[in-house]
Design an enzyme around this catalytic site. Structure first.
Site, mmCIF file in Angstrom:
data_model
loop_
_atom_site.group_PDB
_atom_site.id
_atom_site.type_symbol
_atom_site.label_atom_id
_atom_site.label_comp_id
_atom_site.label_asym_id
_atom_site.label_seq_id
_atom_site.Cartn_x
_atom_site.Cartn_y
_atom_site.Cartn_z
ATOM 1 N N HIS A 69 0.808 -1.235 0.000
ATOM 2 C CA HIS A 69 0.000 0.000 0.000
ATOM 3 C C HIS A 69 0.837 1.278 0.000
ATOM 4 O O HIS A 69 0.283 2.366 0.184
ATOM 5 C CB HIS A 69 -0.953 0.015 1.200
ATOM 6 C CG HIS A 69 -2.077 -0.969 1.077
ATOM 7 N ND1 HIS A 69 -2.963 -0.969 0.018
ATOM 8 C CD2 HIS A 69 -2.456 -2.009 1.886
ATOM 9 C CE1 HIS A 69 -3.845 -1.954 0.180
ATOM 10 N NE2 HIS A 69 -3.547 -2.602 1.293
ATOM 11 N N HIS A 181 -1.595 -8.633 9.613
ATOM 12 C CA HIS A 181 -2.224 -7.912 10.730
ATOM 13 C C HIS A 181 -2.601 -8.826 11.901
ATOM 14 O O HIS A 181 -3.365 -8.430 12.773
ATOM 15 C CB HIS A 181 -3.463 -7.116 10.270
ATOM 16 C CG HIS A 181 -3.138 -5.989 9.332
ATOM 17 N ND1 HIS A 181 -4.019 -4.970 9.059
ATOM 18 C CD2 HIS A 181 -2.033 -5.723 8.605
ATOM 19 C CE1 HIS A 181 -3.480 -4.124 8.196
ATOM 20 N NE2 HIS A 181 -2.261 -4.575 7.906
HETATM 21 FE FE FE2 Z 1 0.194 -4.889 3.297
#
Ligand code: FE2
Length: 262
Positions: A69, A181
């Site tokens: 990102h 995450h």
């Molecule tokens: Fe990522």
């Protein structure tokens, strides 16, 4: 040397938690060097702005890593050129701005190399990760060019990240994964001295789908399309997650590694 590596910071509330708590953590834990993955730090939960980079550096972060990102905020293409403490994956196209590694002095004067690399499986197109790492190591090595080497492997799958850990065992001080995450329960020191953890987890709201408000992702998975355009970061209580490592200053290898969660 005591190193704190924090996983992907998600959205405004993730940034607020870092700004509020990190200076205290660094002081109380006597942290010498702090790395944070910031690729989800912008308000939208994707990308990072110049303002956030500066705020992170002000509150004690030494190097910010990223991943797929990194280019989601248009301004990043411009300011990353002037910001050596913000990394983009080394195996992205060579013509892209920014750097994939940097060498920064720690508070105690040791040379810390931080390298950011991105997985090839289930990720955006990038150059072969192992060939890129082999090329990097062909003219740089631990104790000759830096006192320790910290590698952020931004990747989707466990096996690929674990293979990087073993590929770099004895050549890096720490290999830690980001991107999923979710913190893994496998922090350990590999046979030749490299600290390893498959994923650091995120600094975000865990009452969510990987940091995003859960309603829209659930709608997307159950109906096949999103109820609203974009996923938005969840804004509940933030858990700061990562990895705490102690590195032997003489050898550059890990003496201790454990998950860090507040
Ligand atoms: Fe990522």
């Amino acid at each position: 040397m005591r190193i704190l590596f924090l996983g992907d910071v998600v959205g405004q509330t993730g940034c607020d938690a870092i700004k509020k708590d990190l200076p205290k953590i660094i002081k109380e834990e006597s942290i010498d060097f702090t790395i944070v993955n910031g690729e989800n730090a912008a308000v939208e939960g994707v990308g990072i702005t110049q303002n956030i980079v500066e705020e992170f550096l002000t509150c004690g972060v030494d190097v910010i890593t990223s991943g797929n990102h990194i280019w989601n905020q248009k301004e990043t293409h411009e300011f990353i050129i002037e910001q050596p403490r913000l990394l983009r994956p080394l195996n992205m196209d060579n013509s892209l701005p920014g750097k994939g590694f940097t060498i920064i002095k720690s508070k105690t004067g040791l040379k810390v190399c931080v390298l950011n690399i991105m997985g090839n499986v289930f990720m955006k197109k990038s150059n072969d990760m192992f060939i890129t790492l082999k090329s990097f190591l062909s003219d740089k090595s631990l104790k000759n060019d830096y006192d320790c080497l910290i590698v952020d492997v931004h990747g989707e799958i466990t096996s690929e990240k674990m293979a990087v850990g073993h590929f770099l065992d004895g050549k890096a001080s720490l290999v830690v994964g980001t991107h999923t995450h979710v913190p893994t329960n496998d922090a350990r020191i590999l046979s030749k001295g490299t600290g390893y953890m498959t994923d650091a987890g995120m600094c975000g709201d865990y009452d969510s789908v990987i940091g995003m408000d859960k309603q829209n992702p659930i709608h997307s998975f159950t109906k096949g399309f999103r109820s609203e355009g974009r996923f938005v970061p969840a804004t509940g209580e933030i858990k700061i997650c990562g990895s705490y490592i102690e590195i032997d200053d003489k050898t550059g290898f890990s003496r201790k590694i454990q998950p860090f969660q507040i």
